[in-house]
Design a protein around this motif. Sequence first.
Motif, PDB file in Angstrom:
ATOM      1  N   LEU A  92       0.800  -1.224   0.000  1.00 57.72           N
ATOM      2  CA  LEU A  92       0.000   0.000   0.000  1.00 57.72           C
ATOM      3  C   LEU A  92       0.837   1.280   0.000  1.00 57.72           C
ATOM      4  N   PRO A  93       1.875   1.386   0.841  1.00 56.71           N
ATOM      5  CA  PRO A  93       2.659   2.630   0.818  1.00 56.71           C
ATOM      6  C   PRO A  93       3.263   2.914  -0.556  1.00 56.71           C
ATOM      7  N   VAL A  94       3.748   1.874  -1.207  1.00 63.06           N
ATOM      8  CA  VAL A  94       4.381   2.047  -2.516  1.00 63.06           C
ATOM      9  C   VAL A  94       3.350   2.487  -3.548  1.00 63.06           C
ATOM     10  N   LEU A  95       2.169   1.874  -3.514  1.00 61.11           N
ATOM     11  CA  LEU A  95       1.123   2.236  -4.464  1.00 61.11           C
ATOM     12  C   LEU A  95       0.748   3.714  -4.332  1.00 61.11           C
ATOM     13  N   PHE A  96       0.565   4.178  -3.103  1.00 64.78           N
ATOM     14  CA  PHE A  96       0.185   5.574  -2.902  1.00 64.78           C
ATOM     15  C   PHE A  96       1.316   6.522  -3.276  1.00 64.78           C
TER      16      PHE A  96
END
Length: 438
Positions: A258-262
């Motif tokens: 999730l952090p990478v996607l955002f």
Amino acid sequence: MLTLLAFAMVATFMTLIMTGRVSALVALILTPVAFGLLAGHGADLGPMMLDGVKALAPTGVMLAFAILFFGLMTDAGLFDPLVRLIVRVVHGDPVRIVVGSAVLALLVSMDGDGSTTYLICCTAMVPLYRRMGLNPLILACLLMLACGVTNITPWGGPTARAASALHLDAGDVFVPMIPAMLAGAAFILLAAYVLGRGERRRLAALSSDGTVRDPGDADLTEDLVRTNDLTERPKLILANLALTLALLAGLVLGVLPLPVLFMIATAIALVLNYPALAAQKARIAAHAPNILPVISLIFAAGIFTGILNGTGMTDAMAGSVTGLIPPALGPHMAPVTALVAMPFTFFISNDAFYFGILPILSQAAAAHGITPVEMARASLTGQAVHLLSPLVPSTYLLVGLVRVELAQHQRFTLAWAVALSLVLLGAGILTGVIPLAG
């Protein structure tokens, strides 16, 4: 002694924030440090705190970039058509607005991620609540209740933990709970109707002629939809919509963390909508005040959980709960587990409860013919109360978005959360997926 210190620490922390003596940030840092020293830990508190901060660092990064991404989408005008649609449907009626908030929350929260739900729903509904003078605590309450139901989905987190801890298939735990989830959704809609009626009466009492002022759709839309030529990008609305849908699809499919996607989506959004360096800096600076309070609380919560786990207080609390259950309640371990889950997932993390306490309770229940899958289902019914915990990172995001204090939100929502948990438990018992007695 360690168990007493653990409960005293939690009680002190809750007292401090519920009474408003100190901010949540101060209480999350100083309370565990003080009790860690009382527990006989000195120099080793540092590594414990760093371990806790490291554990929550990905969540902090995710929330920082998620707030920035959805802020950029709001600046660019992506949600303006949704605001116009909502305005046409609700016609300025408080009951319709509040019930519509609940429906929107139940639909959006099906992705199982509370942070995404809060960001999307608050972006759409907070301006309308402010314009109409509605109590923002109602919005925070309904969003959290919706996530309390949809968290039971296998991709929501708690079900996967319960299934892993008891070596079960997540589908076997989740599918029989669908009727109970539907009952929970119906309860949320009923709660929204009751709260909306209350707001209608309150606003009518405040008006001079005793009626709720119903501004026209054009007036509401003019107030709610941004008209800033410097930040709006109406020609890019389809591109921004495609980017947002791709991000949500990536979240559901788990393509990347999730952090990478955002982070990737935010970088693309900046380049797409504001290619000039000065404009990018201006947009980041504009949203910094919304980001800083949230991520600072996330890292402060890491200190709290790091000391709670590192000193052994979590294990001590887990051991005490099993020892407090009388043997006579053995045949009723499923509903007992459901009731125990409410306070204990509030005071300790889901991981600590599902991996530390649930297996012990399940072993005790097996002697009375209660299966592990039934115990897993019972343990999930308290998630609405769990989401009120100051140890849940997304809770700070929610209160920040609606601009209320955590203690205000907890006081307003707690009774509704407990009622929802009891509805889920009652529906589970009535449908036979949670046994009343072994």
